[in-house]
Design a protein around this motif. Structure first.
Motif, mmCIF file in Angstrom:
data_model
loop_
_atom_site.group_PDB
_atom_site.id
_atom_site.type_symbol
_atom_site.label_atom_id
_atom_site.label_comp_id
_atom_site.label_asym_id
_atom_site.label_seq_id
_atom_site.Cartn_x
_atom_site.Cartn_y
_atom_site.Cartn_z
ATOM 1 N N ALA A 73 0.853 -1.372 -0.092
ATOM 2 C CA ALA A 73 0.031 0.146 -0.045
ATOM 3 C C ALA A 73 0.693 1.364 0.048
ATOM 4 O O ALA A 73 0.542 2.276 -0.670
ATOM 5 C CB ALA A 73 -0.832 -0.007 1.230
ATOM 6 N N ILE A 76 2.193 1.821 -3.523
ATOM 7 C CA ILE A 76 1.103 2.153 -4.559
ATOM 8 C C ILE A 76 0.947 3.760 -4.306
ATOM 9 O O ILE A 76 0.892 4.514 -5.231
ATOM 10 C CB ILE A 76 -0.154 1.463 -4.417
ATOM 11 N N GLU A 77 0.854 4.079 -2.924
ATOM 12 C CA GLU A 77 0.753 5.506 -2.629
ATOM 13 C C GLU A 77 1.749 6.471 -3.098
ATOM 14 O O GLU A 77 1.701 7.436 -3.797
ATOM 15 C CB GLU A 77 0.657 5.792 -1.227
ATOM 16 N N VAL A 128 -3.057 -7.164 -2.683
ATOM 17 C CA VAL A 128 -3.481 -5.867 -3.090
ATOM 18 C C VAL A 128 -4.823 -5.512 -2.606
ATOM 19 O O VAL A 128 -5.600 -6.567 -2.852
ATOM 20 C CB VAL A 128 -3.291 -5.414 -4.340
ATOM 21 N N ASP A 132 -6.995 -0.742 -2.294
ATOM 22 C CA ASP A 132 -5.810 -0.232 -3.167
ATOM 23 C C ASP A 132 -6.418 -0.417 -4.688
ATOM 24 O O ASP A 132 -5.994 0.260 -5.761
ATOM 25 C CB ASP A 132 -4.654 -0.712 -2.812
ATOM 26 N N ASN A 135 -8.602 2.412 -5.830
ATOM 27 C CA ASN A 135 -7.911 3.405 -5.995
ATOM 28 C C ASN A 135 -7.079 3.563 -7.383
ATOM 29 O O ASN A 135 -6.987 4.528 -7.997
ATOM 30 C CB ASN A 135 -7.016 3.729 -4.708
#
Length: 157
Positions: A73, A76-77, A128, A132, A135
């Protein structure tokens, strides 16, 4: 001027210690997951690599899966931040070059996490989260609109 109570000072120190321990655990976990993979890694190995008791690892994360999901996460951010370069107001060539530069720079600085994500993708993205995934889909659709706007303005094919 009113001075903060000792309780507040202690809370700040506890927060700093907690943040430091979380980072130590995540850094150790990344190394462990790269070496052993998710299935081969254990909380005991992560704790040993972090030089912390197993109980601390469980206290901050609760499970190996939570640690792994947190790392994915966070990655990904950070990648989402790189997408911030893509906006209608910018010239496509400059925006795309800046995006690629940011993405490659992050990947160079965080190659282990990038390898973890690649492995995760190869294994079907089992860790995942739905949040996520949603998003990533929303950001992809949003950025597709930027490309459509550039095309509509004659800035790109």
């Amino acid at each position: 001027m009113k001075r903060p109570s000792k309780g507040r000072e202690g809370l700040g120190a506890a927060t700093r210690i907690g943040a430091r321990n979380r980072k130590t655990i995540l850094d150790a976990a990344i190394k462990t997951f790269i070496e052993k993979g998710f299935d081969g890694a254990s909380i005991a190995e992560i704790a040993k690599m972090a030089s912390l008791p197993k109980a601390n690892v469980y206290y901050y994360f609760g499970s190996k899966e939570t640690i792994y999901r947190t790392i994915i996460a966070d990655l990904i951010e950070e990648w989402d931040k790189a997408l911030g370069h893509l906006s209608v107001e910018r010239e496509p060539a400059v925006a795309i070059a800046d995006y690629i530069r940011a993405k490659l720079d992050f990947t160079r600085k965080h190659s282990a996490q990038s390898r973890m994500f690649a492995s995760e993708a190869v294994h079907g993205g089992r860790f995942v989260s739905r949040k996520d995934r949603a998003n990533m889909q929303a950001i992809t659709l949003e950025k597709a609109e930027v490309f459509r706007a550039w095309a509509a303005a004659g800035k790109m094919d």
